[in-house]
Write a protein that holds these residues in place. Structure first.
Motif, short mmCIF file in Angstrom:
data_model
loop_
_atom_site.label_atom_id
_atom_site.label_comp_id
_atom_site.label_asym_id
_atom_site.label_seq_id
_atom_site.Cartn_x
_atom_site.Cartn_y
_atom_site.Cartn_z
N GLY A 1 46.74 17.87 35.17
CA GLY A 1 47.09 16.62 35.84
C GLY A 1 47.74 16.87 37.19
N PHE A 2 48.06 15.78 37.88
CA PHE A 2 48.63 15.87 39.22
C PHE A 2 50.16 15.80 39.24
CE2 PHE A 2 44.54 14.13 41.15
CZ PHE A 2 44.19 15.34 41.72
N GLN A 3 50.81 15.65 38.09
CA GLN A 3 52.25 15.49 38.07
C GLN A 3 52.96 16.66 38.76
OE1 GLN A 3 50.40 15.18 35.27
NE2 GLN A 3 50.46 12.96 35.05
N ASN A 4 52.53 17.85 38.45
CA ASN A 4 53.10 19.05 39.07
C ASN A 4 52.01 19.68 39.93
OD1 ASN A 4 54.14 21.58 39.73
ND2 ASN A 4 54.99 21.93 37.69
N GLN A 5 52.12 19.49 41.24
CA GLN A 5 51.06 19.95 42.14
C GLN A 5 50.93 21.46 42.16
OE1 GLN A 5 51.66 18.10 45.94
NE2 GLN A 5 51.02 16.10 45.20
N ASP A 6 52.04 22.17 42.05
CA ASP A 6 51.97 23.64 42.01
C ASP A 6 51.21 24.12 40.79
OD1 ASP A 6 53.34 23.91 44.40
OD2 ASP A 6 55.30 24.09 43.42
N ALA A 7 51.49 23.52 39.64
CA ALA A 7 50.78 23.89 38.41
C ALA A 7 49.30 23.52 38.52
CB ALA A 7 51.41 23.20 37.20
N PHE A 8 49.00 22.36 39.11
CA PHE A 8 47.61 21.95 39.29
C PHE A 8 46.86 22.94 40.17
CE2 PHE A 8 44.41 19.92 41.94
CZ PHE A 8 43.54 19.46 40.97
N LEU A 9 47.44 23.27 41.34
CA LEU A 9 46.78 24.20 42.26
C LEU A 9 46.62 25.58 41.62
CD1 LEU A 9 48.37 23.22 45.68
CD2 LEU A 9 46.01 22.87 44.92
N SER A 10 47.61 26.01 40.88
CA SER A 10 47.52 27.30 40.19
C SER A 10 46.40 27.28 39.15
CB SER A 10 48.86 27.62 39.54
OG SER A 10 48.76 28.83 38.82
N ALA A 11 46.32 26.19 38.37
CA ALA A 11 45.26 26.07 37.35
C ALA A 11 43.89 26.00 38.01
CB ALA A 11 45.50 24.84 36.49
N TRP A 12 43.78 25.25 39.12
CA TRP A 12 42.51 25.16 39.84
C TRP A 12 42.09 26.53 40.35
CZ3 TRP A 12 41.64 26.20 45.10
CH2 TRP A 12 40.34 25.94 45.52
N PHE A 13 43.00 27.23 41.00
CA PHE A 13 42.69 28.55 41.57
C PHE A 13 42.35 29.56 40.47
CE2 PHE A 13 43.85 32.73 43.28
CZ PHE A 13 43.01 32.77 44.39
N ASN A 14 43.14 29.59 39.40
CA ASN A 14 42.88 30.53 38.31
C ASN A 14 41.55 30.24 37.63
OD1 ASN A 14 45.27 31.91 38.75
ND2 ASN A 14 46.42 30.72 37.25
N GLY A 15 41.23 28.96 37.44
CA GLY A 15 39.94 28.61 36.87
C GLY A 15 38.80 29.01 37.77
N LEU A 16 38.96 28.78 39.07
CA LEU A 16 37.93 29.13 40.05
C LEU A 16 37.68 30.63 40.09
CD1 LEU A 16 36.08 28.19 42.41
CD2 LEU A 16 38.05 28.56 43.91
N ILE A 17 38.73 31.39 40.26
CA ILE A 17 38.60 32.85 40.38
C ILE A 17 38.20 33.48 39.05
CG2 ILE A 17 39.86 34.99 40.90
CD1 ILE A 17 39.11 33.21 43.34
N GLY A 18 38.79 33.00 37.96
CA GLY A 18 38.51 33.59 36.65
C GLY A 18 37.09 33.38 36.19
N ALA A 19 36.52 32.21 36.49
CA ALA A 19 35.16 31.91 36.04
C ALA A 19 34.10 32.28 37.08
CB ALA A 19 35.03 30.44 35.67
N LEU A 20 34.54 32.74 38.26
CA LEU A 20 33.59 33.06 39.33
C LEU A 20 32.54 34.09 38.92
CD1 LEU A 20 32.78 32.46 42.22
CD2 LEU A 20 34.34 34.26 42.97
N PRO A 21 32.91 35.18 38.25
CA PRO A 21 31.86 36.13 37.83
C PRO A 21 30.82 35.48 36.90
CG PRO A 21 34.02 37.13 37.59
CD PRO A 21 34.25 35.69 37.92
N VAL A 22 31.27 34.64 35.99
CA VAL A 22 30.33 33.96 35.08
C VAL A 22 29.42 33.04 35.88
CG1 VAL A 22 30.15 32.40 33.11
CG2 VAL A 22 31.97 34.11 33.17
N ALA A 23 30.00 32.29 36.82
CA ALA A 23 29.22 31.35 37.63
C ALA A 23 28.20 32.09 38.49
CB ALA A 23 30.14 30.51 38.51
N LEU A 24 28.61 33.19 39.09
CA LEU A 24 27.68 33.95 39.95
C LEU A 24 26.52 34.51 39.14
CD1 LEU A 24 30.17 35.74 42.35
CD2 LEU A 24 28.56 33.91 42.92
N VAL A 25 26.81 35.03 37.97
CA VAL A 25 25.73 35.56 37.13
C VAL A 25 24.80 34.43 36.69
CG1 VAL A 25 25.23 36.62 34.88
CG2 VAL A 25 26.97 37.61 36.36
#
Length: 163
Positions: free
Chosen positions: A120-144
């Motif tokens: 959610g948007f309540q805690n913007q730092d937590a949201f941005l961290s979750a967005w970035f971690n999801g993006l970077i963590g799943a990037l290898p799967v997405a690229l393959v």
């Protein structure tokens, strides 16, 4: 007296693929790719908990009705753009460029919708961290996934959808 009867051969009409079958193929691709990526992102964001499947399903459904339709529009635009900008490049190389671009675009959107759903948007730092971690963590799967789809499945699906 012999009478020769001329019969014209029945005209062969090319039958087109039913629209329902085309929709099922597209939904299958969306489910495979979107379900896999949102599953990885949900796991990276909240871990495997008692609510994992509910979190994953709501993240997937959110992405399915928002991000994925936009992604198909982007894929069409990127494919046409690649054909115009890279006319002397082989189809495989153009499909690879489109595939990598789509992996980054789609994954960024799915990471956003997954972080929004789980944090959610309540805690913007937590949201941005979750967005970035999801993006970077799943990037290898997405690229393959996008590379394999772009080089093998996408040309076949495009021919199928045009039929």
């Amino acid at each position: 007296m012999n009478t020769q009867t001329l019969m014209s051969e029945p005209e062969m009409t090319e039958s087109s693929t039913p629209i329902a079958l085309k929709i099922l193929v597209v939904l299958g691709m969306m489910t495979l790719m979107g379900g896999t990526l949102t599953g990885v992102m949900t796991y990276l964001t909240v871990g495997y908990s008692a609510t994992f499947f509910t979190d994953w399903l709501t993240s997937f459904l959110t992405a399915a009705v928002t991000i994925m339709p936009l992604g198909f529009a982007f894929m069409v635009l990127l494919t046409k753009g690649a054909e115009k900008l890279l006319p002397h490049v082989s189809d495989k190389a153009r499909n690879l460029v489109v595939g990598v671009s789509m992996a980054l675009i789609m994954e960024s959107g799915m990471a956003f919708s997954t972080a929004l759903n789980t944090i959610g948007f309540q805690n913007q730092d937590a949201f941005l961290s979750a967005w970035f971690n999801g993006l970077i963590g799943a990037l290898p799967v997405a690229l393959v996934l996008m590379t394999v789809v772009s080089l093998t499945i996408k040309p076949k699906v495009e021919r199928f959808l045009k039929s």
